[in-house]
Design a protein around this motif. Structure first.
Motif, PDB file in Angstrom:
ATOM      1  N   ARG A   1       0.827  -1.213   0.000  1.00  0.00           N
ATOM      2  CA  ARG A   1       0.000   0.000   0.000  1.00  0.00           C
ATOM      3  C   ARG A   1       0.861   1.264   0.000  1.00  0.00           C
ATOM      4  NH1 ARG A   1      -3.169  -2.956  -1.869  1.00  0.00           N
ATOM      5  NH2 ARG A   1      -4.862  -3.944  -0.774  1.00  0.00           N
ATOM      6  N   ALA A   2       2.037   1.193   0.575  1.00  0.00           N
ATOM      7  CA  ALA A   2       2.914   2.363   0.640  1.00  0.00           C
ATOM      8  C   ALA A   2       3.406   2.781  -0.743  1.00  0.00           C
ATOM      9  CB  ALA A   2       4.107   2.064   1.549  1.00  0.00           C
ATOM     10  N   GLU A   3       3.359   1.865  -1.712  1.00  0.00           N
ATOM     11  CA  GLU A   3       3.812   2.186  -3.069  1.00  0.00           C
ATOM     12  C   GLU A   3       2.866   3.152  -3.771  1.00  0.00           C
ATOM     13  OE1 GLU A   3       4.620  -1.203  -5.571  1.00  0.00           O
ATOM     14  OE2 GLU A   3       5.222  -2.388  -3.840  1.00  0.00           O
ATOM     15  N   GLY A   4       1.657   3.243  -3.295  1.00  0.00           N
ATOM     16  CA  GLY A   4       0.675   4.071  -3.964  1.00  0.00           C
ATOM     17  C   GLY A   4       0.112   3.355  -5.178  1.00  0.00           C
ATOM     18  N   CYS A   5      -0.645   4.061  -5.966  1.00  0.00           N
ATOM     19  CA  CYS A   5      -1.276   3.473  -7.140  1.00  0.00           C
ATOM     20  C   CYS A   5      -0.594   4.008  -8.395  1.00  0.00           C
ATOM     21  CB  CYS A   5      -2.761   3.825  -7.138  1.00  0.00           C
ATOM     22  SG  CYS A   5      -3.670   3.017  -8.452  1.00  0.00           S
ATOM     23  N   PRO A   6      -0.082   3.113  -9.241  1.00  0.00           N
ATOM     24  CA  PRO A   6       0.571   3.586 -10.467  1.00  0.00           C
ATOM     25  C   PRO A   6      -0.442   4.143 -11.457  1.00  0.00           C
ATOM     26  CG  PRO A   6       0.535   1.182 -10.387  1.00  0.00           C
ATOM     27  CD  PRO A   6      -0.034   1.669  -9.099  1.00  0.00           C
ATOM     28  N   LYS A   7       0.053   4.829 -12.474  1.00  0.00           N
ATOM     29  CA  LYS A   7      -0.808   5.377 -13.518  1.00  0.00           C
ATOM     30  C   LYS A   7      -1.515   4.247 -14.258  1.00  0.00           C
ATOM     31  CE  LYS A   7       1.700   9.625 -14.303  1.00  0.00           C
ATOM     32  NZ  LYS A   7       2.233  10.549 -15.279  1.00  0.00           N
ATOM     33  N   ASP A   8      -2.637   4.587 -14.876  1.00  0.00           N
ATOM     34  CA  ASP A   8      -3.432   3.591 -15.603  1.00  0.00           C
ATOM     35  C   ASP A   8      -2.603   2.827 -16.630  1.00  0.00           C
ATOM     36  OD1 ASP A   8      -5.525   4.577 -14.141  1.00  0.00           O
ATOM     37  OD2 ASP A   8      -6.627   5.391 -15.838  1.00  0.00           O
ATOM     38  N   SER A   9      -1.760   3.537 -17.374  1.00  0.00           N
ATOM     39  CA  SER A   9      -0.960   2.878 -18.406  1.00  0.00           C
ATOM     40  C   SER A   9       0.003   1.862 -17.805  1.00  0.00           C
ATOM     41  CB  SER A   9      -0.198   3.909 -19.241  1.00  0.00           C
ATOM     42  OG  SER A   9       0.657   4.672 -18.412  1.00  0.00           O
ATOM     43  N   VAL A  10       0.529   2.156 -16.639  1.00  0.00           N
ATOM     44  CA  VAL A  10       1.428   1.217 -15.954  1.00  0.00           C
ATOM     45  C   VAL A  10       0.639   0.007 -15.466  1.00  0.00           C
ATOM     46  CG1 VAL A  10       2.989   0.919 -13.993  1.00  0.00           C
ATOM     47  CG2 VAL A  10       3.041   3.043 -15.315  1.00  0.00           C
ATOM     48  N   VAL A  11      -0.545   0.247 -14.912  1.00  0.00           N
ATOM     49  CA  VAL A  11      -1.397  -0.849 -14.456  1.00  0.00           C
ATOM     50  C   VAL A  11      -1.742  -1.757 -15.628  1.00  0.00           C
ATOM     51  CG1 VAL A  11      -3.674  -1.429 -13.525  1.00  0.00           C
ATOM     52  CG2 VAL A  11      -2.349   0.421 -12.500  1.00  0.00           C
ATOM     53  N   MET A  12      -2.117  -1.168 -16.761  1.00  0.00           N
ATOM     54  CA  MET A  12      -2.458  -1.973 -17.934  1.00  0.00           C
ATOM     55  C   MET A  12      -1.271  -2.818 -18.381  1.00  0.00           C
ATOM     56  SD  MET A  12      -4.912   0.587 -20.097  1.00  0.00           S
ATOM     57  CE  MET A  12      -4.991  -0.528 -21.472  1.00  0.00           C
ATOM     58  N   ALA A  13      -0.076  -2.255 -18.375  1.00  0.00           N
ATOM     59  CA  ALA A  13       1.113  -3.005 -18.782  1.00  0.00           C
ATOM     60  C   ALA A  13       1.411  -4.138 -17.801  1.00  0.00           C
ATOM     61  CB  ALA A  13       2.311  -2.069 -18.899  1.00  0.00           C
ATOM     62  N   ILE A  14       1.277  -3.883 -16.516  1.00  0.00           N
ATOM     63  CA  ILE A  14       1.521  -4.917 -15.498  1.00  0.00           C
ATOM     64  C   ILE A  14       0.523  -6.062 -15.659  1.00  0.00           C
ATOM     65  CG2 ILE A  14       1.367  -5.412 -13.020  1.00  0.00           C
ATOM     66  CD1 ILE A  14       2.430  -2.529 -12.547  1.00  0.00           C
ATOM     67  N   VAL A  15      -0.742  -5.724 -15.831  1.00  0.00           N
ATOM     68  CA  VAL A  15      -1.789  -6.743 -15.966  1.00  0.00           C
ATOM     69  C   VAL A  15      -1.601  -7.536 -17.257  1.00  0.00           C
ATOM     70  CG1 VAL A  15      -4.264  -7.078 -16.308  1.00  0.00           C
ATOM     71  CG2 VAL A  15      -3.450  -5.591 -14.475  1.00  0.00           C
ATOM     72  N   ALA A  16      -1.310  -6.844 -18.369  1.00  0.00           N
ATOM     73  CA  ALA A  16      -1.104  -7.539 -19.641  1.00  0.00           C
ATOM     74  C   ALA A  16       0.081  -8.493 -19.549  1.00  0.00           C
ATOM     75  CB  ALA A  16      -0.900  -6.541 -20.768  1.00  0.00           C
ATOM     76  N   ALA A  17       1.181  -8.041 -18.971  1.00  0.00           N
ATOM     77  CA  ALA A  17       2.366  -8.890 -18.845  1.00  0.00           C
ATOM     78  C   ALA A  17       2.080 -10.115 -17.984  1.00  0.00           C
ATOM     79  CB  ALA A  17       3.532  -8.093 -18.262  1.00  0.00           C
ATOM     80  N   ALA A  18       1.372  -9.910 -16.895  1.00  0.00           N
ATOM     81  CA  ALA A  18       1.052 -11.026 -16.008  1.00  0.00           C
ATOM     82  C   ALA A  18       0.111 -12.019 -16.686  1.00  0.00           C
ATOM     83  CB  ALA A  18       0.438 -10.497 -14.706  1.00  0.00           C
ATOM     84  N   CYS A  19      -0.885 -11.531 -17.427  1.00  0.00           N
ATOM     85  CA  CYS A  19      -1.798 -12.422 -18.149  1.00  0.00           C
ATOM     86  C   CYS A  19      -1.061 -13.198 -19.233  1.00  0.00           C
ATOM     87  CB  CYS A  19      -2.943 -11.629 -18.772  1.00  0.00           C
ATOM     88  SG  CYS A  19      -4.168 -11.034 -17.594  1.00  0.00           S
ATOM     89  N   LEU A  20      -0.172 -12.532 -19.956  1.00  0.00           N
ATOM     90  CA  LEU A  20       0.581 -13.192 -21.015  1.00  0.00           C
ATOM     91  C   LEU A  20       1.542 -14.239 -20.457  1.00  0.00           C
ATOM     92  CD1 LEU A  20       1.239 -10.118 -23.309  1.00  0.00           C
ATOM     93  CD2 LEU A  20      -0.289 -12.049 -23.783  1.00  0.00           C
ATOM     94  N   ALA A  21       1.997 -14.045 -19.249  1.00  0.00           N
ATOM     95  CA  ALA A  21       2.916 -15.003 -18.624  1.00  0.00           C
ATOM     96  C   ALA A  21       2.202 -16.288 -18.200  1.00  0.00           C
ATOM     97  CB  ALA A  21       3.590 -14.364 -17.408  1.00  0.00           C
ATOM     98  N   LEU A  22       0.888 -16.231 -18.075  1.00  0.00           N
ATOM     99  CA  LEU A  22       0.093 -17.386 -17.642  1.00  0.00           C
ATOM    100  C   LEU A  22      -1.046 -17.627 -18.639  1.00  0.00           C
ATOM    101  CD1 LEU A  22      -0.067 -16.326 -13.903  1.00  0.00           C
ATOM    102  CD2 LEU A  22       1.330 -18.167 -14.840  1.00  0.00           C
ATOM    103  N   PRO A  23      -0.725 -17.978 -19.888  1.00  0.00           N
ATOM    104  CA  PRO A  23      -1.762 -18.070 -20.922  1.00  0.00           C
ATOM    105  C   PRO A  23      -2.847 -19.105 -20.652  1.00  0.00           C
ATOM    106  CG  PRO A  23       0.293 -19.006 -21.703  1.00  0.00           C
ATOM    107  CD  PRO A  23       0.579 -18.350 -20.381  1.00  0.00           C
ATOM    108  N   ASP A  24      -2.525 -20.158 -19.924  1.00  0.00           N
ATOM    109  CA  ASP A  24      -3.541 -21.171 -19.627  1.00  0.00           C
ATOM    110  C   ASP A  24      -4.595 -20.647 -18.655  1.00  0.00           C
ATOM    111  OD1 ASP A  24      -1.326 -21.165 -17.825  1.00  0.00           O
ATOM    112  OD2 ASP A  24      -2.059 -23.036 -16.943  1.00  0.00           O
ATOM    113  N   LEU A  25      -4.231 -19.684 -17.821  1.00  0.00           N
ATOM    114  CA  LEU A  25      -5.183 -19.112 -16.867  1.00  0.00           C
ATOM    115  C   LEU A  25      -5.938 -17.921 -17.439  1.00  0.00           C
ATOM    116  CD1 LEU A  25      -3.050 -19.205 -13.589  1.00  0.00           C
ATOM    117  CD2 LEU A  25      -4.771 -20.840 -14.364  1.00  0.00           C
ATOM    118  N   TYR A  26      -5.399 -17.300 -18.495  1.00  0.00           N
ATOM    119  CA  TYR A  26      -5.989 -16.092 -19.075  1.00  0.00           C
ATOM    120  C   TYR A  26      -6.141 -16.272 -20.583  1.00  0.00           C
ATOM    121  CZ  TYR A  26      -4.944 -14.670 -14.434  1.00  0.00           C
ATOM    122  OH  TYR A  26      -4.902 -14.626 -13.073  1.00  0.00           O
TER     123      TYR A  26
END
Length: 93
Positions: free
Chosen positions: A55-80
């Motif tokens: 929580r201390a990190e704060g909330c990143p910008k939308d574009s950063v969140v989208m990149a983090i989520v996309a990268a994580a989904c692509l890393a686990l293609p069977d789950l996403y």
């Protein structure tokens, strides 16, 4: 367990919970299978990423969140599979 709220308030809150649940179901039922899959992938991975962040990190910008989520989904293609299908379509071109 006593909640300390008057019965009319408890009833109102229960009615609003049911109304919100019906609105969510109506929204989800309007999505195409592809839209529903992408919504699922983004929502689940967004939730997972949110749980993993300090929580201390704060909330990143939308574009950063989208990149983090996309990268994580692509890393686990069977789950996403919705995200994986788009990546596979792009790789075939």
């Amino acid at each position: 367990m006593s909640h300390g709220l008057p019965d009319f308030m408890v009833n109102y809150l229960a009615e609003r919970d049911a109304q919100r649940a019906a609105e969510v179901e109506a929204f989800l039922s309007k999505l195409t299978p592809r839209e529903r899959g992408l919504f699922h992938d983004a929502a689940v991975m967004g939730y997972v990423q949110g749980l993993q962040r300090e929580r201390a990190e704060g909330c990143p910008k939308d574009s950063v969140v989208m990149a983090i989520v996309a990268a994580a989904c692509l890393a686990l293609p069977d789950l996403y599979p919705g995200t994986a299908a788009i990546a596979q379509d792009e790789a075939r071109r």
